[in-house]
Enzyme design. Sequence first.
Site, PDB file in Angstrom:
ATOM      1  N   GLU A   2       9.089  16.375  15.532  1.00  0.00           N
ATOM      2  CA  GLU A   2       9.996  16.115  14.210  1.00  0.00           C
ATOM      3  C   GLU A   2       8.230  17.520  13.247  1.00  0.00           C
ATOM      4  OE1 GLU A   2      11.045  12.679  10.848  1.00  0.00           O
ATOM      5  OE2 GLU A   2       8.531  12.392  11.916  1.00  0.00           O
TER       6      GLU A   2
ATOM      7  N   GLY B  18       6.656   5.232   7.831  1.00  0.00           N
ATOM      8  CA  GLY B  18       5.777   6.548   8.169  1.00  0.00           C
ATOM      9  C   GLY B  18       5.587   7.197   9.848  1.00  0.00           C
ATOM     10  N   SER B  19       4.973   7.194   9.852  1.00  0.00           N
ATOM     11  CA  SER B  19       4.853   8.634  10.917  1.00  0.00           C
ATOM     12  C   SER B  19       5.220   7.309  12.330  1.00  0.00           C
ATOM     13  CB  SER B  19       3.765   9.184  11.682  1.00  0.00           C
ATOM     14  OG  SER B  19       2.960   8.562  11.351  1.00  0.00           O
TER      15      SER B  19
ATOM     16  N   CYS C 241      12.734  11.461   6.599  1.00  0.00           N
ATOM     17  CA  CYS C 241      12.904  10.736   7.413  1.00  0.00           C
ATOM     18  C   CYS C 241      14.263  10.815   8.088  1.00  0.00           C
ATOM     19  CB  CYS C 241      12.982   9.854   7.893  1.00  0.00           C
ATOM     20  SG  CYS C 241      13.661   8.435   7.192  1.00  0.00           S
TER      21      CYS C 241
ATOM     22  N   GLU D 237      10.071   1.861  10.754  1.00  0.00           N
ATOM     23  CA  GLU D 237      10.891   2.653  10.560  1.00  0.00           C
ATOM     24  C   GLU D 237      10.126   3.862  10.287  1.00  0.00           C
ATOM     25  OE1 GLU D 237      12.413   5.763   9.054  1.00  0.00           O
ATOM     26  OE2 GLU D 237      12.671   4.887   7.388  1.00  0.00           O
TER      27      GLU D 237
ATOM     28  N   LYS E 248       0.350  -1.088  -0.260  1.00  0.00           N
ATOM     29  CA  LYS E 248      -0.036   0.099  -0.290  1.00  0.00           C
ATOM     30  C   LYS E 248       0.659   1.087  -0.172  1.00  0.00           C
ATOM     31  CE  LYS E 248      -2.043   2.554   3.077  1.00  0.00           C
ATOM     32  NZ  LYS E 248      -2.221   3.783   2.608  1.00  0.00           N
TER      33      LYS E 248
END
Length: 383
Positions: free
Chosen positions: A287, A129-130, A185, A151, A76
Amino acid sequence: SKSVDIPRASANFRFFATGIMHFSSESHQMEDKAINYTLRQPIGIVACISPWNLPLYLFTWKIAPALAAGNCVIAKPSEVTPITAHLLARICSEAGLPDGVLNIVHGTGPIAGEAIVKHPGIKAISFTGSTRAGERIASLAAPKFKKLSLELGGKNPNIIFADCDWEKMIKSTIDSSFSNQGQICLCGSRIIIEHTIYEKFKADFVARVSQLTVGDPMDDHTRQGAVVSEAHLAKIVRCIDTARQEGGKILYGGHLVKLKGRCEKGFFIEPTVIEGLGPDCETNQQEIFGPVVTLQSFKTEEEALQLANATQYGLSATIWTQDISKANRAGARLNSGIIWINCWLLRDLRTPFGGMKNSGVGREGGWEALRFFTETKNICVRI
């Protein structure tokens, strides 16, 4: 896209296609009693969920090792950047990949993403992602005992000692601060500078940042394009406002940029440099994922390490010094999964990739990825 996203996507497939041929198993002899050997077999069906910021690079970074290990993949992409994933599917079909081996599902995280994560037929999930989304995925997957590789976010320090190679450092620091509008990131969003060179760095850095052209990304002279969406732009603006409220001084940037012509509806903002904030404030803890960096100074190596480690994240860090002993000492003590010394974003695909603390669980890249996408079985044969 031309210099990073597309070339790296191609490299991911080439690397793991050849890497799987050299992926070996161990054997252990128990004197005259038995021989143990290890099998690493495909898991079956695995999920690969990737973010919007490098939509082809990070998508293939998961898909390639999963396929090489012999799995079928439910993948996805982010709903914000679906087109590259659609084009990849067409390319894979044209290349002869059998139907059903790579299955790309489009949709939002709460609907499509959660359905994938919850599905009992999917035994392993690789997500980038977050941290917030990673926490949700972990809460759904853990009770089902699925393999997880997460990650997640970063608030990466860039430590600059006075004995650095100045020109290499300043050029690389511009890149590590503002590449892809800070939407990587691994970007160094907290720049930590030795006090004896702080004023010199600040003057040189701000002067060079002011020369970064914000404009149409199709123009080769542009160094800063648009951020990904209106909602993300609003978040970045809120973060800059928070920095002001916390007492930060905006040395450069902080303003929206309105373009004419093709990009008049784009979401553009100036690269932004902030000083005067301590390590515990929200700006240096959360972040931002945009073209915003803060400057902090230090007097001792110990203080530099304390500042660098003073967040919930631990993805990457950069050290600039000509003293190799100092670099090795600092690298060993930084709580980050990836340490660059006198460079940034220099990646060998054979090496492990991932973070500590709230930056994730597990490692990607090289043998680490192939181990993740296989089940390990020990077979003991009595002699």
